[in-house]
Design a protein around this motif. Structure first.
Motif, mmCIF file in Angstrom:
data_model
loop_
_atom_site.group_PDB
_atom_site.id
_atom_site.type_symbol
_atom_site.label_atom_id
_atom_site.label_comp_id
_atom_site.label_asym_id
_atom_site.label_seq_id
_atom_site.Cartn_x
_atom_site.Cartn_y
_atom_site.Cartn_z
ATOM 1 N N GLY A 7 0.870 -1.224 0.075
ATOM 2 C CA GLY A 7 0.017 -0.086 -0.083
ATOM 3 C C GLY A 7 0.947 1.259 0.059
ATOM 4 O O GLY A 7 2.092 1.324 -0.436
ATOM 5 N N ASP A 90 6.304 -5.649 5.745
ATOM 6 C CA ASP A 90 5.026 -6.295 5.544
ATOM 7 C C ASP A 90 5.068 -7.078 4.517
ATOM 8 O O ASP A 90 4.481 -8.292 4.362
ATOM 9 N N TRP A 124 -2.417 -6.148 3.692
ATOM 10 C CA TRP A 124 -2.415 -5.315 2.294
ATOM 11 C C TRP A 124 -3.357 -4.214 2.671
ATOM 12 O O TRP A 124 -4.555 -4.219 3.124
ATOM 13 N N ARG A 125 -2.690 -3.000 2.287
ATOM 14 C CA ARG A 125 -3.614 -1.866 2.477
ATOM 15 C C ARG A 125 -3.770 -0.972 1.185
ATOM 16 O O ARG A 125 -4.429 -0.030 1.191
#
Length: 871
Positions: A7, A90, A124-125
């Protein structure tokens, strides 16, 4: 520090993030390779592509230097490495979770797979490397990660389908995934299977036709054999099974305060087939279990065992199974659950814990798809059981719970600066016990907040109105504790009631001595801990205050008197044994031991002050040096004042006229005890003139050493630097006392400006204290030598002495001494023109003064800080 690339790029935990696209690209590439050294040439290619400019290597070095202001980067001959755990990136965390999830599904554990894959996808963004499109490496990395994401979605869908997930939950995100990847045939097949399971066969067949058309138009191919097989199975009706419904009670209130515990529990249920939540009544075990189950895929069955006599019958009823009339209902349950993937919640197992344990073991042994989440006040005791203690809420969470429930009964209630301390005090008094906090918040319907806080001493009466729909044992605070108490044996009840004499917990040795249990104390404590009546941590055992209040009511008065006397005697013995050790090389260990028992020592002093003045004076004498070293004088001053008031203030001379009774030791020094009592009481406020004058007369007329070596020092601190400091008859024969007298003489010389004499005496005292290995005397003498060096203009030497003394004072926890010495150090720095360093020390002095908590130290620190310029 966590590096976020799935993201918009971010750094969680950094004070500042790197600015500029090139720096961000550099950090992103290093983060993608966290744990590995990246050659400089590879970094140049990543940042500039195939044709880097001539100055690219130099520019890279400059960028790394700038980046190191924000994050840790190591440099070596092989290249550059971001100092970070791959778990903190991440992208790397996602890749590991996705791999683990796929392996778990392939190994036949869809429950664990689902948990891992959900966590992976939850990272996940937005699109991977969303704001790094300008970087040459970003396009390939982004495409790779998006492919991995789609694969993880497919693996998760497969795991959910294997668990028999509810189609209504699966369909929305499966449709979204298919829309994002319309040509992925595995995803399309999973959507078709979910539709058919939900009874929507026509829609499933329509999805197949859509896929066949797209494949022909876009790729010129037919559906794969795998997708065709799904289509055929739907036509034959082989996918007609619908997911079983979960049987979970609906909740009427929000879930507050255990988000991290919930996340851990959900993960644990993915890897363990038996998890037991243990804790005392009212901690919220049932609610936590229900919240975790609601977040897991597949069939869930909730079984309340609180009124059950046989676990098997309760489980059978919860599953909706008919009574087959079989002699062995457990065997019937095994057959019913053998091929099903079910999470079975067994709530309130403590009532029939052995029966629940036996059934759980049998079911888990014969039903491979079964998982069990139990709640109990003691463990089931089965090999392979994962225990998760559920304790009280921390203060912040308890306050949030109170505020949430308060609004429900008083919509105008708002937590703000005017009431937050009161709410926090209520929550702390109730040990953060969720049920108690909720009951207290409910009383806002009838009572003002301040009155609720004032009436907590009678908590069982105050919190006696609960939810009428709850079982009787969960309606009131008393009922909750009574339920736990009813599960104890007679010996456990008697021991638990005696244990309430302790304030702040106890060691097993102390509990055995005071409660009369002897060597059986450890077994009884272990049993009470297993049944969640006692908490164990670092070798100490304590009761929540609510349980302690109830258990105390169960102790007969005659037993209470015996236990009180034993408690006072035990801690008087400890205090008198510890006192000489506080002047030895073993000082730190004994300080820690007494600090752990401070609440018990104070409780013994309060009790003795009212019931046994001889023991009170002995305790006060033995603990005087401990209170000074630990900065606890203000805490005990009110008790000392009460003891002083109980003595006859009209007795002339010393203490010889005070009648203490025949049981008081004839060799006790009454006069010295009186002086120490006056000194201790004076910390909290003004001591009446008659008492102060009598103490001064005792010191002035004394012709022999004090038995408590700290007495002369404390009197000098209180009455002034010359009060008794030059009287050798007050100095005892032991090396520590002689060293302290020498140090006192040195400080007195320094006070009068006799620097050479001060240096001589303080140096001799320092050598003596060092030889004894005693920290406090060493630190005090070093502080004096810092003053000597400062008076001679030797700033560097003065700072060196002060720094060494500060280390020792901080080890001891003497925060008032730390604050004083930091102010003196700051003055040295200010005199040397180092204003910024001086102000920093003044600020540190204020922090130390706050930790000390004494008004004089705070006032001095604030005054010093305000006088120091900022430049």
């Amino acid at each position: 520090m966590r590096y976020l690339l799935l993201g918009p790029m971010g750094i969680d935990g950094a004070e500042t993030a790197p600015a500029g696209p090139r720096l961000r690209s550099l950090l992103a590439f290093l983060a993608l390779n966290a744990g590995h050294t990246v050659p400089a040439e590879r970094l140049v290619d990543a940042l500039y592509g195939d044709e880097p400019p001539a100055g690219a290597p130099g520019a890279l070095q400059s960028q790394v230097s700038r980046l190191r202001k924000s994050v840790a980067i190591e440099y070596g001959p092989a290249g550059y490495r971001l100092v970070a755990d791959p778990e903190d990136v991440d992208v790397l965390r996602f890749e590991q979770l996705a791999r683990d999830g796929a392996r778990a599904r392939e190994a036949g554990d869809p429950g664990r797979a689902a948990v891992l894959l959900r966590e992976a996808l939850g990272l996940w963004r937005g699109p991977a490397l969303a704001d790094l499109a300008h970087a040459p490496f970003a396009a390939a990395q982004s495409a790779r990660l998006e492919e991995l994401r789609a694969g993880a979605v497919e693996e998760l869908a497969e795991a959910e389908l294997a668990l028999g997930g509810d189609p209504s939950e699966l369909l929305p995100w499966l449709r979204e995934a298919v829309a994002a990847h319309p040509l992925r045939e595995r995803l399309r097949g999973q959507l078709m299977r979910a539709l058919r399971r939900g009874g929507r066969g026509a829609e499933a067949l329509a999805e197949y036709e859509t896929a066949r058309t797209l494949l022909a138009e876009e790729l010129g191919t037919d559906p794969s054999p795998e997708l065709a097989a799904v289509h055929l199975s739907i036509l034959r009706g082989e996918e007609a099974r619908t997911a079983p419904a979960s049987r979970l009670p609906a909740q009427l209130t929000s879930f507050v305060g255990r988000d991290s515990e919930l996340a851990v529990l959900v993960r644990l249920l993915g890897s363990s087939r038996l998890v037991t939540l243990i804790g005392t009544g009212g901690t919220g075990k049932t609610r936590l279990a229900l919240e975790a189950a609601a977040r897991l895929p597949g069939e869930v069955c909730f079984v309340d065992l609180s009124a059950a006599t046989r676990t098997a019958l309760a489980v059978r009823g919860a599953l909706g199974l008919r009574d087959s009339g079989a002699d062995d209902p457990e065997a019937a349950l095994v057959e019913a659950l053998r091929d099903r993937a079910v999470l079975l919640i067994l709530d309130n197992c403590e009532q029939i814990v052995e029966d629940a344990a036996a059934l759980t073991h049998r079911l888990l042994s014969h039903c491979p798809g079964l998982r069990v989440l139990a709640t109990s006040r003691e463990a089931l005791g089965i090999t392979g059981e994962s225990l998760r203690p559920v304790g009280p809420l921390d203060t912040d969470a308890a306050v949030r719970l109170f505020a949430d429930r308060a609004v429900a009964v008083r919509p105008d209630f708002e937590l703000d600066d005017s009431n937050s301390r009161t709410v926090q005090g209520i929550c702390d008094s109730l040990d953060g016990l969720p049920l108690a906090v909720e009951l207290a918040a409910a009383r806002l319907r009838q009572l003002p907040l301040a009155e609720i806080a004032d009436r907590l001493d009678d908590r069982f009466r105050l919190l006696s109105r609960g939810d009428r729909t709850k079982p009787e044992r969960h309606r009131t605070l008393r009922a909750v504790v009574e339920w736990s108490w009813s599960l104890l044996g007679d010996e456990e009840r008697e021991f638990a009631a005696r244990l309430t004499v302790f304030a702040g917990g106890a060691t097993a040795e102390a509990a055995g001595r005071v409660c009369g249990a002897g060597p059986d104390a450890e077994d009884l404590l272990a049993s009470l801990t297993d049944k969640s009546l006692v908490e164990a941590e670092a070798g100490r055992y304590r009761m929540l205050e609510t349980i302690r209040a109830y258990a105390s009511e169960q102790l007969p008065l005659s037993s209470r008197e015996l236990v009180d006397a034993a408690h006072t005697a035990y801690f008087l013995e400890l205090a008198e044994a510890a006192d000489p050790e506080l002047r030895s090389a073993d000082q730190l260990r004994w300080l820690e031991r007494l600090s752990a028992e401070h609440a018990n020592l104070r409780a013994a002093l309060v009790r003795a002050t009212r019931e046994d003045r001889p023991s009170a004076l002995r305790l006060l004498t033995a603990l005087s040096s401990f209170w000074w070293l630990r900065g606890l004088r203000a805490d005990v001053a009110p008790v000392a004042a009460e003891l002083l008031a109980s003595l006859d203030g009209d007795v002339p001379g010393g203490m010889e006229g005070v009648d203490f009774g025949s049981d008081f030791s004839s060799d006790f020094d009454f006069d010295e005890a009186y002086v120490l009592c006056v000194l201790a009481a004076g910390v909290g406020g003004a001591v009446p003139g008659a008492e102060r004058a009598r103490a001064a007369r005792i010191v002035a007329e004394r012709d022999r050493p004090f038995r408590q070596p700290f007495t002369a020092f404390l009197w000098a601190i209180s009455a002034g630097p010359s009060a008794g400091a030059e009287r050798p008859e007050l100095t005892g024969p032991d090396p520590w006392t002689r060293a302290l007298a020498r140090a006192g003489a040195g400080h007195l010389h320094l006070f009068h400006g006799r620097v050479e004499e001060a240096a001589r005496d303080l140096s001799a005292a320092l050598a003596a204290f060092r030889s004894l290995g005693e920290r406090w005397g060493t630190a005090t003498t070093l502080a004096g030598l810092a003053g000597v060096s400062g008076a001679l203009g030797e700033t560097a030497a003065a700072l060196a002495c002060a720094d060494e003394a500060l280390v020792l004072f901080e080890e001891l926890g003497c925060w008032e001494d730390v604050a004083d010495l930091l102010r003196e150090r700051a003055e040295l720095l200010r005199g040397a023109g180092r204003l910024a360093s001086a102000r920093a020390d003044f600020e540190r002095a204020l922090v130390a003064a706050r930790r000390a908590g004494t008004p004089a130290a705070l006032a001095a620190a604030r005054s010093a800080l305000s006088s120091c310029p900022t430049g």
